[in-house]
Design a protein around this motif. Sequence first.
Motif, PDB file in Angstrom:
ATOM      1  N   PHE A  75      -4.484  11.044   2.746  1.00 15.95           N
ATOM      2  CA  PHE A  75      -4.452  11.238   1.296  1.00 15.95           C
ATOM      3  C   PHE A  75      -3.434  12.321   0.922  1.00 15.95           C
ATOM      4  CE2 PHE A  75      -8.368   8.808   0.862  1.00 15.95           C
ATOM      5  CZ  PHE A  75      -8.271   8.285  -0.424  1.00 15.95           C
ATOM      6  N   ASP A  76      -3.433  13.424   1.651  1.00 21.95           N
ATOM      7  CA  ASP A  76      -2.492  14.510   1.353  1.00 21.95           C
ATOM      8  C   ASP A  76      -1.051  14.063   1.538  1.00 21.95           C
ATOM      9  OD1 ASP A  76      -4.438  16.363   0.684  1.00 21.95           O
ATOM     10  OD2 ASP A  76      -4.603  17.169   2.713  1.00 21.95           O
ATOM     11  N   LYS A  77      -0.767  13.343   2.622  1.00 24.64           N
ATOM     12  CA  LYS A  77       0.602  12.924   2.918  1.00 24.64           C
ATOM     13  C   LYS A  77       1.087  11.862   1.942  1.00 24.64           C
ATOM     14  CE  LYS A  77       0.440  14.126   7.831  1.00 24.64           C
ATOM     15  NZ  LYS A  77       0.422  13.628   9.238  1.00 24.64           N
ATOM     16  N   VAL A  78       0.207  10.941   1.575  1.00 25.70           N
ATOM     17  CA  VAL A  78       0.602   9.900   0.621  1.00 25.70           C
ATOM     18  C   VAL A  78       0.815  10.507  -0.765  1.00 25.70           C
ATOM     19  CG1 VAL A  78      -0.215   7.842  -0.601  1.00 25.70           C
ATOM     20  CG2 VAL A  78      -0.382   7.962   1.895  1.00 25.70           C
ATOM     21  N   ALA A  79      -0.025  11.454  -1.138  1.00 30.15           N
ATOM     22  CA  ALA A  79       0.164  12.121  -2.436  1.00 30.15           C
ATOM     23  C   ALA A  79       1.542  12.758  -2.504  1.00 30.15           C
ATOM     24  CB  ALA A  79      -0.927  13.168  -2.652  1.00 30.15           C
ATOM     25  N   ARG A  80       1.974  13.376  -1.413  1.00 31.50           N
ATOM     26  CA  ARG A  80       3.298  13.998  -1.374  1.00 31.50           C
ATOM     27  C   ARG A  80       4.387  12.942  -1.540  1.00 31.50           C
ATOM     28  NH1 ARG A  80       3.923  17.130   3.884  1.00 31.50           N
ATOM     29  NH2 ARG A  80       1.989  17.996   3.056  1.00 31.50           N
ATOM     30  N   LEU A  81       4.202  11.799  -0.904  1.00 33.78           N
ATOM     31  CA  LEU A  81       5.172  10.711  -1.026  1.00 33.78           C
ATOM     32  C   LEU A  81       5.284  10.212  -2.465  1.00 33.78           C
ATOM     33  CD1 LEU A  81       4.217   8.604   2.134  1.00 33.78           C
ATOM     34  CD2 LEU A  81       6.371   9.842   1.795  1.00 33.78           C
ATOM     35  N   LEU A  82       4.161  10.251  -3.170  1.00 32.26           N
ATOM     36  CA  LEU A  82       4.127   9.741  -4.544  1.00 32.26           C
ATOM     37  C   LEU A  82       4.439  10.816  -5.579  1.00 32.26           C
ATOM     38  CD1 LEU A  82       0.943   7.461  -4.353  1.00 32.26           C
ATOM     39  CD2 LEU A  82       3.347   6.807  -4.100  1.00 32.26           C
ATOM     40  N   GLY A  83       4.722  12.036  -5.113  1.00 32.90           N
ATOM     41  CA  GLY A  83       5.043  13.119  -6.038  1.00 32.90           C
ATOM     42  C   GLY A  83       3.834  13.679  -6.741  1.00 32.90           C
ATOM     43  N   LEU A  84       2.655  13.540  -6.128  1.00 32.50           N
ATOM     44  CA  LEU A  84       1.422  14.051  -6.725  1.00 32.50           C
ATOM     45  C   LEU A  84       1.082  15.409  -6.114  1.00 32.50           C
ATOM     46  CD1 LEU A  84      -0.657  10.728  -6.636  1.00 32.50           C
ATOM     47  CD2 LEU A  84       0.603  11.706  -8.573  1.00 32.50           C
ATOM     48  N   PRO A  85       0.378  16.246  -6.850  1.00 31.60           N
ATOM     49  CA  PRO A  85       0.091  17.604  -6.362  1.00 31.60           C
ATOM     50  C   PRO A  85      -0.926  17.644  -5.230  1.00 31.60           C
ATOM     51  CG  PRO A  85      -0.965  17.234  -8.481  1.00 31.60           C
ATOM     52  CD  PRO A  85      -0.086  16.047  -8.245  1.00 31.60           C
TER      53      PRO A  85
ATOM     54  N   LEU B 262      -0.711   3.426   8.062  1.00 31.16           N
ATOM     55  CA  LEU B 262      -0.876   3.188   6.630  1.00 31.16           C
ATOM     56  C   LEU B 262      -0.004   4.141   5.835  1.00 31.16           C
ATOM     57  CD1 LEU B 262      -2.219   1.922   4.164  1.00 31.16           C
ATOM     58  CD2 LEU B 262      -4.154   3.490   4.516  1.00 31.16           C
ATOM     59  N   LYS B 263       0.020   5.402   6.249  1.00 28.48           N
ATOM     60  CA  LYS B 263       0.882   6.391   5.594  1.00 28.48           C
ATOM     61  C   LYS B 263       2.337   5.946   5.677  1.00 28.48           C
ATOM     62  CE  LYS B 263       2.546   9.219   8.155  1.00 28.48           C
ATOM     63  NZ  LYS B 263       2.727  10.162   9.272  1.00 28.48           N
ATOM     64  N   SER B 264       2.737   5.451   6.846  1.00 22.82           N
ATOM     65  CA  SER B 264       4.116   4.988   7.029  1.00 22.82           C
ATOM     66  C   SER B 264       4.414   3.767   6.170  1.00 22.82           C
ATOM     67  CB  SER B 264       4.369   4.660   8.505  1.00 22.82           C
ATOM     68  OG  SER B 264       4.217   5.812   9.311  1.00 22.82           O
ATOM     69  N   ALA B 265       3.415   2.896   6.010  1.00 19.96           N
ATOM     70  CA  ALA B 265       3.596   1.707   5.162  1.00 19.96           C
ATOM     71  C   ALA B 265       3.832   2.109   3.716  1.00 19.96           C
ATOM     72  CB  ALA B 265       2.378   0.799   5.269  1.00 19.96           C
ATOM     73  N   VAL B 266       3.125   3.115   3.245  1.00 25.53           N
ATOM     74  CA  VAL B 266       3.344   3.608   1.881  1.00 25.53           C
ATOM     75  C   VAL B 266       4.737   4.225   1.769  1.00 25.53           C
ATOM     76  CG1 VAL B 266       2.572   5.211   0.099  1.00 25.53           C
ATOM     77  CG2 VAL B 266       0.884   4.020   1.506  1.00 25.53           C
ATOM     78  N   ALA B 267       5.149   4.962   2.802  1.00 28.95           N
ATOM     79  CA  ALA B 267       6.482   5.587   2.796  1.00 28.95           C
ATOM     80  C   ALA B 267       7.573   4.519   2.726  1.00 28.95           C
ATOM     81  CB  ALA B 267       6.666   6.445   4.036  1.00 28.95           C
ATOM     82  N   ARG B 268       7.411   3.437   3.501  1.00 28.84           N
ATOM     83  CA  ARG B 268       8.411   2.348   3.463  1.00 28.84           C
ATOM     84  C   ARG B 268       8.436   1.679   2.096  1.00 28.84           C
ATOM     85  NH1 ARG B 268       6.306   1.429   8.679  1.00 28.84           N
ATOM     86  NH2 ARG B 268       4.967  -0.240   7.888  1.00 28.84           N
ATOM     87  N   TYR B 269       7.267   1.502   1.502  1.00 27.59           N
ATOM     88  CA  TYR B 269       7.217   0.864   0.190  1.00 27.59           C
ATOM     89  C   TYR B 269       7.914   1.730  -0.852  1.00 27.59           C
ATOM     90  CZ  TYR B 269       5.537  -1.450  -3.986  1.00 27.59           C
ATOM     91  OH  TYR B 269       5.498  -2.108  -5.197  1.00 27.59           O
ATOM     92  N   VAL B 270       7.622   3.035  -0.812  1.00 24.33           N
ATOM     93  CA  VAL B 270       8.215   3.953  -1.794  1.00 24.33           C
ATOM     94  C   VAL B 270       9.728   4.034  -1.621  1.00 24.33           C
ATOM     95  CG1 VAL B 270       8.327   6.371  -2.512  1.00 24.33           C
ATOM     96  CG2 VAL B 270       6.109   5.305  -2.054  1.00 24.33           C
TER      97      VAL B 270
END
Length: 344
Positions: A168-178, A218-226
């Motif tokens: 959750f913390d790493k994906v939030a960072r990818l999405l620009g969330l605090p 899963l974190k990497s999948a979100v990073a690739r999508y972003v």
Amino acid sequence: MTVVMGIETSCDETGVGFVKDGVLLGDALASSIDEHVRFGGVVPEIAARAHVQAMVPTMRAALEDAGLAWHEVGAVAVTAGPGLATALHVGVAAAKATALALGVPLYGVHHLAGHAAADTLVHGPLPDRSIVLIVSGGHTSLLAVDDLVRTPIVHLSDTLDDAAGEAFDKVARLLGLPYPGGPSIDRIAREGDPTAVRFTRPLMTPRDPALGFSFSGLKSAVARYVAGPQDPGVSVADVAASFQECVADTVVTKAIRACRQEGVDTLVIVGGVAANSRVRSLAEERCAEAGIELRVPPMRLCTDNGAMIAAIGDLLVRDGARPSVPELGARSSVPLELAQLSAS
């Protein structure tokens, strides 16, 4: 009955609580999370310094909340591991000093056993057999529990890499969330479509461990999508909701699978991610369908707190457990087999 004081300092929150005979008398919590925001995660040295500064005021606040005086405290329990070494040392030192000054026994306990015990403060004693799903920043585990303090706790599975809360913390960072990511994603996901992006559920094929967890991919999948071509029809809220749905679906599916595998009809979900609204609602839906009793503590008892440590200490005292050795030390990494660490 003995009033047990619990001290928790495994990460960035200084928690103190008082429990007597399974009843929470009062507690207090001080968080240093605001000091870690600019780093995007917890800095151990900063956390330890914050614990030192917050310890005495938090003790006093908890005593006041419980309506107690020092002479009424009959035992002290403290998180001795696992956690950040520098942070744990502060709590252990404070607990030793308090127990020595009051002339009462000291109990070093396992942080994860405390999370499981938090539920007993609300829903009463655990049944003879239960499955406990711990989902937090550092842990994602399925445990088979017969008795929290008398019998060894069996690990059915642990995450192979990132824990759910860490993801959750790493994906939030990818999405620009605090930071912290859990609450940030939970809030924005309410505005998104959880079906907008179909992220693959990790370790859910027939070839995978039936109860295994892994969230790094899963974190990497979100990073690739972003990083890929952006679909103008998909918002940040949609991506957050899709990621959150993937995590919730995965942990709940595997928890119910564990209940069926072990022939258990009670599921307890604890830890910081247990405060996530989608994890809670999906667990309620799936458990109702499966005929499984679901027990989840209130949100304030899901995250790290002193009440949960007092709760496991209270169980140990009532069971007649021997106090921990005076040489009790902090252990940054220790598997959960028994609730008490370093008994005499």
